[in-house]
Scaffold this active site. Sequence first.
Site, PDB file in Angstrom:
ATOM      1  N   LYS A 161       7.455  -2.855   1.867  1.00 56.47           N
ATOM      2  CA  LYS A 161       6.498  -2.577   2.967  1.00 56.47           C
ATOM      3  C   LYS A 161       5.921  -4.273   3.059  1.00 56.47           C
ATOM      4  CE  LYS A 161       1.802  -1.015   4.250  1.00 56.47           C
ATOM      5  NZ  LYS A 161       0.811  -0.054   3.927  1.00 56.47           N
ATOM      6  N   GLU A 206     -12.458   1.002   5.660  1.00 58.51           N
ATOM      7  CA  GLU A 206     -11.754   1.401   4.347  1.00 58.51           C
ATOM      8  C   GLU A 206     -12.650   0.954   3.028  1.00 58.51           C
ATOM      9  OE1 GLU A 206      -7.419   0.520   2.241  1.00 58.51           O
ATOM     10  OE2 GLU A 206      -7.787   0.177   4.534  1.00 58.51           O
TER      11      GLU A 206
END
Length: 402
Positions: A161, A206
């Site tokens: 990723k 977050e």
Amino acid sequence: MTTTSIAAGQSSALVARTREIDPPARLLDALAPDGFAWLFDGSGFVTAGVAAQVRTGDVDRVLAGIDVDDPVARPGTGAIAVGALPFGGATAGTLAIPASVTGIDADGRAWHTQIGSAPSLATSASPAPTRFSVEGRVSRAEWTSQVRTILDAIASGTLAKAVLAREVVVHADAPFDPRVIVDRLLATQGGCAVFAAGGLVGATPELLVRRRGDRVTSRPMAGTIPRGATDTGDRAAEATLAASVKNGLEHRVVVEAVVDGLRAGGVEVTSVHGPDVARLATVSHLATTITGTVQPASACSALELALRLHPTPAVAGTPRDTALAMLEALEGFDRGRYAGPVGWVDRDGDGEWAVALRCGELEGTTARLIAGAGVVAGSDPDAEWAETQAKLEPMLRVLVQP
């Protein structure tokens, strides 16, 4: 006042005095134009003035050396350090010990800390900008090529990723006022921590890490879909998000990295709950809540834990070093403080650190915005572009108001 740069062992001249106060009618009135703000659903604090600037590696020891007079004795009172650290080289950054801090707890109890002489707050407002232009620094064709380069590396087994980012610059006919932008974000971005740190202003969903005594919490997010026009459409899309193999993989590698990082910091992880779908103003994310315990006397502070976790695969990729090297070659710009840790730590090691997302660097009449998307096997360049558009929208909404 003159800001002093100090290191560990040089903080004995500083004294932090905290007292309970009547709740101010408007907390933002105590925020200096260059101060720090940390606000969430009606609680938080703002600062004015800087008593000292401290290198990140010295912060915990400098705070421990400050004399504290604090009968309020809550997390965030007494001596604290605040700020936003760069995405690259966070450990080499600096944090500020504010001269004046005014805060309100979730229960409505208010307090004020004085560490140095705070500057007078400006009372007159400057004319607001009314004309704007928005400049994208990456074309669709360039973005598509970059995503495909990452996909080729994933197909070869080099990467799992990489979180590719792009930048947009907003130009205005008058300077942006960080306090105005903070106020607008508070009104539009529920469920986010709204922050301001020396020109960096944003609303992030977050939580990188929170420490309260022996309890530690993190809430990583990865896997995203844009919000739709109706609740019915959102529910259907969110069900697809929750069942998506691609998004599930993207999320799982982030959770595993955070759990490993917390354990390496001496945290006994006791619960990993999720993923759930977190619905925000323009996007929905997969989110997992991770909790654990530490022994406060010997544990890492909130700041140390944040530095151990950063950068997570949610903003960099995996393997980390390979992803960072590829992003540096592809993106063509310095992320600055975008996606770096932003937050605070106090003298006891308690604190909160989030990932600086949905944010903009304000400098006079310009605002620099950055948004990223996680590229994994099966990613589509057009879908990832749409994801960055949805992530840019919260800041564009509050900046571009003719």
